[in-house]
Write a protein that holds these residues in place. Structure first.
Motif: not given
Length: 343
Positions: A158-166, A125-129, A116-120
């Protein structure tokens, strides 16, 4: 009926090779000499040791992490395939970007998993939320993405990746950091803080060792023993292990080479970013991603110059950053294309 396996096309090996994001230079002569001197110490008649982890310790020291967080394998591709096979299978779903490393698709297809692929955006770039929300609505069983992104060069902080992991916990999240030496937003020092975080790295790019196929999986200490117990035995040969250890013992020397590549990348981007016949995007890796409307003509110009670049089934292409002389040749080709097609 089984799923069709997604093939992967190997890089062309003739001409000036700026298509696979390899280093344009071989190892320094003294390092090669040190490798040659070490060869007689290898017991070629014996299988590689499964208990000695000299290579992992050398990598950990070079990166300032704990050796108990590191597993070595036959390229980061093997580590990616290992994790994808561990968490996916028929009826399960891999979540990734619309523009990302094609090996993710390949490994998922070998295990008959869905992708399943998210369109970036074109620039990566893309909207992380929205990425998190879309993935959780599916739902998905494994999240994987490259950072910096391959092919766009876009990097998440880093904070953006952490948001995804969390946001996806406890679903496993793999961050493929094959090009992170050319950026500064690694998650290596975050693996103990997240139960579901895995980071893959390689020596093929910044450390000039594409020929040896050396990669690493970095995760929390408590997960490593279980992962080792299910990893294929003798995955990495003794020769590559020794070579990788020697190279990593000289890790500080590569910092200057990495800085040179980054400077060449930024100079190239500054020279071409305003061309009217292209769309180029800022990069945090050792390549630049672009698009144009007359790509057959562009490819013909590169072929005439004896330069091989990465071509995609779209208006897109990717240019590895090479030596200063090679980059000048690339610039001449791009300038010629601009003269023909620029407004």
């Amino acid at each position: 009926m089984s799923k069709k396996i997604q093939s992967y096309t190997a890089a062309k090996q003739e001409g000036i090779l700026l298509n696979a994001n390899e280093s344009s230079e071989n190892l320094d002569d003294d390092i090669i000499a040190e490798i040659q001197e070490a060869m007689p110490t290898i017991a070629f008649n014996r299988y590689p040791s499964e208990t000695e982890h000299e290579l992992e310790a050398a990598y950990a020291k070079a990166k300032g992490i704990d050796a108990d967080q590191v597993m070595a394998g036959n390229g980061s591709d093997q580590m990616l395939g290992f994790l994808i096979g561990r968490y996916l299978g028929k009826g399960k779903t891999l979540y990734t970007y619309s523009l990302d490393f094609s090996m993710f698709d390949y490994y998922a297809s070998t295990y008959e998993a869905d992708v399943f692929k998210y369109e970036i955006n074109e620039d990566g770039s893309f909207d992380i939320d929205d990425f998190i929300q879309t993935g959780k609505q599916r739902p998905v069983d494994l999240v994987v993405f490259s950072n910096p992104n391959n092919p766009t060069g876009h990097v998440l902080k880093v904070d953006e990746v952490k948001k995804i992991v969390e946001g996806f916990a406890p679903i496993p999240v793999i961050v493929d950091e094959a090009y992170m030496e050319f950026s500064s937003h690694s998650m290596l020092h975050e693996v103990e803080n997240f139960e579901n975080l895995f980071v893959t790295r390689t020596l093929s790019k910044a450390y000039q060792l594409a020929a040896c196929r050396l990669g690493f999986l970095v995760t929390s200490k408590k997960k490593i023993p279980e992962l080792r117990s299910s990893f294929v035995p003798y995955a990495l040969n003794s020769v590559s292990r020794k070579i990788g250890t020697i190279v990593l013992n000289h890790a500080e020397r590569f910092e200057g080479k990495i800085a040179e590549t980054k400077a060449e990348r930024d100079q190239m981007y500054d020279a071409i970013k305003d061309f009217q016949s292209f769309r180029f995007y800022p990069s945090a890796a050792n390549f630049i991603y672009g698009r144009c409307d007359h790509k057959p003509e562009l490819l013909a110009l590169f072929e005439q110059a004896g330069i091989v670049i990465r071509n995609y089934d779209s208006p897109a292409f990717r240019l590895s950053i090479g030596s200063s002389a090679e980059n000048q040749m690339v610039l001449h080709v791009l300038e010629e294309y601009e003269r023909r097609f620029g407004k």
